[in-house]
Design an enzyme around this catalytic site. Sequence first.
Site, PDB file in Angstrom:
ATOM      1  N   GLY A   1      35.875  10.087  58.720  1.00  0.00           N
ATOM      2  CA  GLY A   1      36.344  11.444  59.016  1.00  0.00           C
ATOM      3  C   GLY A   1      35.766  12.041  60.284  1.00  0.00           C
TER       4      GLY A   1
ATOM      5  NE  ARG B   1      53.223   1.173  50.356  1.00  0.00           N
ATOM      6  CZ  ARG B   1      51.948   1.044  50.730  1.00  0.00           C
ATOM      7  NH1 ARG B   1      51.258   2.102  51.062  1.00  0.00           N
ATOM      8  NH2 ARG B   1      51.379  -0.137  50.774  1.00  0.00           N
TER       9      ARG B   1
ATOM     10  CG  MET C   1      42.280   3.297  57.103  1.00  0.00           C
ATOM     11  SD  MET C   1      42.890   3.239  58.815  1.00  0.00           S
ATOM     12  CE  MET C   1      42.759   1.485  59.109  1.00  0.00           C
TER      13      MET C   1
ATOM     14  CG  LEU D   1      52.259   7.824  55.056  1.00  0.00           C
ATOM     15  CD1 LEU D   1      52.345   8.884  56.150  1.00  0.00           C
ATOM     16  CD2 LEU D   1      51.776   8.444  53.745  1.00  0.00           C
TER      17      LEU D   1
ATOM     18  CG  ASN E   1      48.464   7.314  62.697  1.00  0.00           C
ATOM     19  OD1 ASN E   1      47.427   7.621  62.105  1.00  0.00           O
ATOM     20  ND2 ASN E   1      48.734   6.071  63.044  1.00  0.00           N
TER      21      ASN E   1
ATOM     22  CG  HIS F   1      47.280   2.678  66.353  1.00  0.00           C
ATOM     23  ND1 HIS F   1      47.094   2.098  65.110  1.00  0.00           N
ATOM     24  CD2 HIS F   1      47.388   1.641  67.223  1.00  0.00           C
ATOM     25  CE1 HIS F   1      47.112   0.783  65.225  1.00  0.00           C
ATOM     26  NE2 HIS F   1      47.288   0.477  66.503  1.00  0.00           N
TER      27      HIS F   1
ATOM     28  CB  SER G   1      48.629   5.677  70.921  1.00  0.00           C
ATOM     29  OG  SER G   1      48.550   4.661  71.894  1.00  0.00           O
TER      30      SER G   1
ATOM     31  CG  LEU H   1      52.243  -0.083  60.705  1.00  0.00           C
ATOM     32  CD1 LEU H   1      51.577   0.958  59.813  1.00  0.00           C
ATOM     33  CD2 LEU H   1      51.710  -1.469  60.400  1.00  0.00           C
ATOM     34  CG  ASP H   2      50.511   1.622  63.687  1.00  0.00           C
ATOM     35  OD1 ASP H   2      50.234   2.719  63.175  1.00  0.00           O
ATOM     36  OD2 ASP H   2      49.874   0.581  63.468  1.00  0.00           O
TER      37      ASP H   2
HETATM   38  C1  GAR Z   1      39.964   5.975  64.081  1.00  0.00           C
HETATM   39  O1  GAR Z   1      39.408   5.198  65.095  1.00  0.00           O
HETATM   40  C2  GAR Z   1      41.478   5.851  64.082  1.00  0.00           C
HETATM   41  O2  GAR Z   1      42.002   5.595  65.345  1.00  0.00           O
HETATM   42  C3  GAR Z   1      41.683   4.681  63.164  1.00  0.00           C
HETATM   43  O3  GAR Z   1      40.724   4.829  62.159  1.00  0.00           O
HETATM   44  C4  GAR Z   1      39.569   5.441  62.708  1.00  0.00           C
HETATM   45  C5  GAR Z   1      39.127   6.534  61.763  1.00  0.00           C
HETATM   46  O4  GAR Z   1      37.902   7.095  62.160  1.00  0.00           O
HETATM   47  N1  GAR Z   1      43.012   4.684  62.630  1.00  0.00           N
HETATM   48  C6  GAR Z   1      43.713   3.585  62.392  1.00  0.00           C
HETATM   49  O5  GAR Z   1      43.270   2.473  62.586  1.00  0.00           O
HETATM   50  C7  GAR Z   1      45.108   3.827  61.850  1.00  0.00           C
HETATM   51  N2  GAR Z   1      45.898   2.641  61.960  1.00  0.00           N
HETATM   52  P1  GAR Z   1      37.367   8.401  61.489  1.00  0.00           P
HETATM   53  O6  GAR Z   1      37.530   8.241  59.973  1.00  0.00           O
HETATM   54  O7  GAR Z   1      35.912   8.452  61.878  1.00  0.00           O
HETATM   55  O8  GAR Z   1      38.162   9.567  62.029  1.00  0.00           O
END
Ligand code: GAR
Length: 216
Positions: free
Chosen positions: A15, A68, A93, A96, A110, A112, A139, A147-148
């Site tokens: 987070g 899901r 993670m 959806l 999102n 990424h 991004s 996805l993405d």
């Molecule tokens: C972040 O680096 C984000 O880009 C990645 O998870 C991390 C969460 O960090 N997201 C993905 O990989 C989504 N496909 P955080 O919990 O410290 O914010």
Amino acid sequence: MSSGLVLAILISGSGSNLQAIIDAIEAGTLNARIATVVSNNPDAYGLQRAIRHGLPVKVINHRDYAKRELYDAELRRHLQSVAPDLIVLAGYMRILSAGFVRAFENRILNIHPALLPAYKGLDTHQRALANAEKEHGVSIHLVTAELDDGPVLLQGRYPIENGDSVSDLQVKGHQLEHQMYPAVLRWISENKLVIDDNGQIHYEQSLLENPLQYSA
Ligand code: GAR
């Protein structure tokens, strides 16, 4: 001052992006209110961050749902009760379902850890290193059922240097992410960045043909 954008933030882990958004709101640089922080993971450290700042949290544990669609239906019920302007995926993670994305069409963002469309999916840092990339990045995109794959609003880039490890890239990426997410949300709250009902992105009244490039 109005309470600004109403946000629902979805997390699965640490987070730190949630923290950056909280900090921007508390510093008065982002006019928004976090109406709920939802985690599919009851142990996500981000939940503690939210609680520390007095924010409402909701755990919807994916292990309690056989499918899901059932999980997403519960998530959807909760979010509809909160009625957010935007759903902000911040290290959430889970994929959806298409039905969920349709229910909140053009209102889910999102972040990424790659320069989309390159490196969709997981392990982006490992794969960039294995391919000897010289550049990598972050991004922020609109979520669609693929996805993405939705239109990218903003990208931030950083160099991959000789000897960089996965954790070096994580640090560089996070530094950018923590500036970029609050910035995008601020631009949306100011109507500088607009996502229209067709999912097209407008920046300062012009249709965005290519992602904005973040410079710190
Ligand atoms: C972040 O680096 C984000 O880009 C990645 O998870 C991390 C969460 O960090 N997201 C993905 O990989 C989504 N496909 P955080 O919990 O410290 O914010």
